[in-house]
Design an enzyme around this catalytic site. Structure first.
Site, PDB file in Angstrom:
ATOM      1  N   ASP A 199      41.786  43.391  42.499  1.00 54.50           N
ATOM      2  CA  ASP A 199      41.678  42.113  43.201  1.00 54.50           C
ATOM      3  C   ASP A 199      41.041  41.085  42.259  1.00 54.50           C
ATOM      4  OD1 ASP A 199      40.443  39.948  44.785  1.00 54.50           O
ATOM      5  OD2 ASP A 199      41.210  41.080  46.476  1.00 54.50           O
ATOM      6  N   ASP A 202      37.799  39.358  43.680  1.00 57.83           N
ATOM      7  CA  ASP A 202      36.630  40.247  43.708  1.00 57.83           C
ATOM      8  C   ASP A 202      36.114  40.534  42.297  1.00 57.83           C
ATOM      9  OD1 ASP A 202      36.637  40.431  46.436  1.00 57.83           O
ATOM     10  OD2 ASP A 202      37.703  42.349  46.508  1.00 57.83           O
TER      11      ASP A 202
HETATM   12  N1  URA Z   1      46.038  39.733  44.571  1.00 59.30           N
HETATM   13  C1  URA Z   1      45.222  40.352  43.692  1.00 59.30           C
HETATM   14  O1  URA Z   1      44.106  39.905  43.467  1.00 59.30           O
HETATM   15  N2  URA Z   1      45.654  41.472  43.083  1.00 59.30           N
HETATM   16  C2  URA Z   1      46.884  41.990  43.297  1.00 59.30           C
HETATM   17  O2  URA Z   1      47.230  42.993  42.693  1.00 59.30           O
HETATM   18  C3  URA Z   1      47.721  41.315  44.218  1.00 59.30           C
HETATM   19  C4  URA Z   1      47.282  40.198  44.845  1.00 59.30           C
END
Ligand code: URA
Length: 209
Positions: A199, A202
């Site tokens: 992510d 994050d």
């Molecule tokens: N958003 C993200 O942060 N990571 C992904 O792999 C897909 C969408």
């Protein structure tokens, strides 16, 4: 079909490998994202239009060129924020317009929660910034918002894409140039890019579990 540009620059490969590493801490992650934005941004800016001007050096007049027209950076909150500073280093006179979209985890559909687009005449060029082009839902919604505003030329600048996301964006709007560091093969059942980097929000902001 909107052109897909995958950047082959060794600096991009180097930054991407660091970003993918699950042990890369948030401060290093943000630094590498900015480094990557500098190189990807240069490639994406290569087609910008210029206008001729007269400059006076300390010694003599001469001809020069300046970037033509208004230009916007549009980071998709929140992960797109990590690409803004690198792009602003390259385009210091750009306007920055924030767009808040999150992905509904059940439907994987984008939900807009913040937008001030549309309040003034649109810029001619927009760089849409989002590190991940996964299902394409967010990018399609963001491009639709920019088109409603009246933006003529849109460049999507991101880090990683998946084929589904690239195809969705190309199908929705063939006029958008897509600039990425790499295309990964697939998505997992949550719509995350595999192998990806996790992510991107994050990992920048230390909010993952
Ligand atoms: N958003 C993200 O942060 N990571 C992904 O792999 C897909 C969408």
């Amino acid at each position: 079909m909107g052109t897909l540009h995958l950047c082959r620059h060794p600096l991009v490969a180097d930054a991407l490998a660091l970003l993918r590493d699950r042990d890369c801490p948030p401060e290093a992650f943000r630094r590498q994202l900015r480094r990557l934005a500098l190189v990807l941004g240069q490639e994406a800016a290569a087609g910008l239009r210029t206008t001729p001007i007269e400059v006076r050096t300390p010694l003599a007049p001469c001809r020069g060129e300046r970037l033509a027209g208004r230009l916007a950076l549009v980071p998709v909150l929140r992960a797109g924020l990590g690409l803004v500073e690198g792009l602003l280093d390259l385009l210091p006179e750009a306007e920055v317009w924030h767009l808040g979209l999150f992905r509904d985890e059940a439907t994987l559909e984008p939900v807009e929660y913040y937008s001030r687009l549309g309040g003034s005449p649109p810029p001619g060029d927009a760089f849409l910034l989002d590190p991940m082009l996964a299902t394409g839902g967010t990018a399609v919604a963001a491009v639709a918002a920019l088109r409603r505003w009246g933006v003529e030329r849109i460049r999507f600048v991101g880090v990683l894409g998946a084929p589904a996301g690239v195809e969705a964006l190309q199908r929705h709007d063939p006029g958008v140039e897509i600039h990425l560091a790499a295309l990964d093969p697939e998505l997992d059942e949550r719509g995350y890019i595999l192998p990806g980097l996790g992510d991107a929000g994050d990992r920048q902001y230390r909010t993952g579990s």
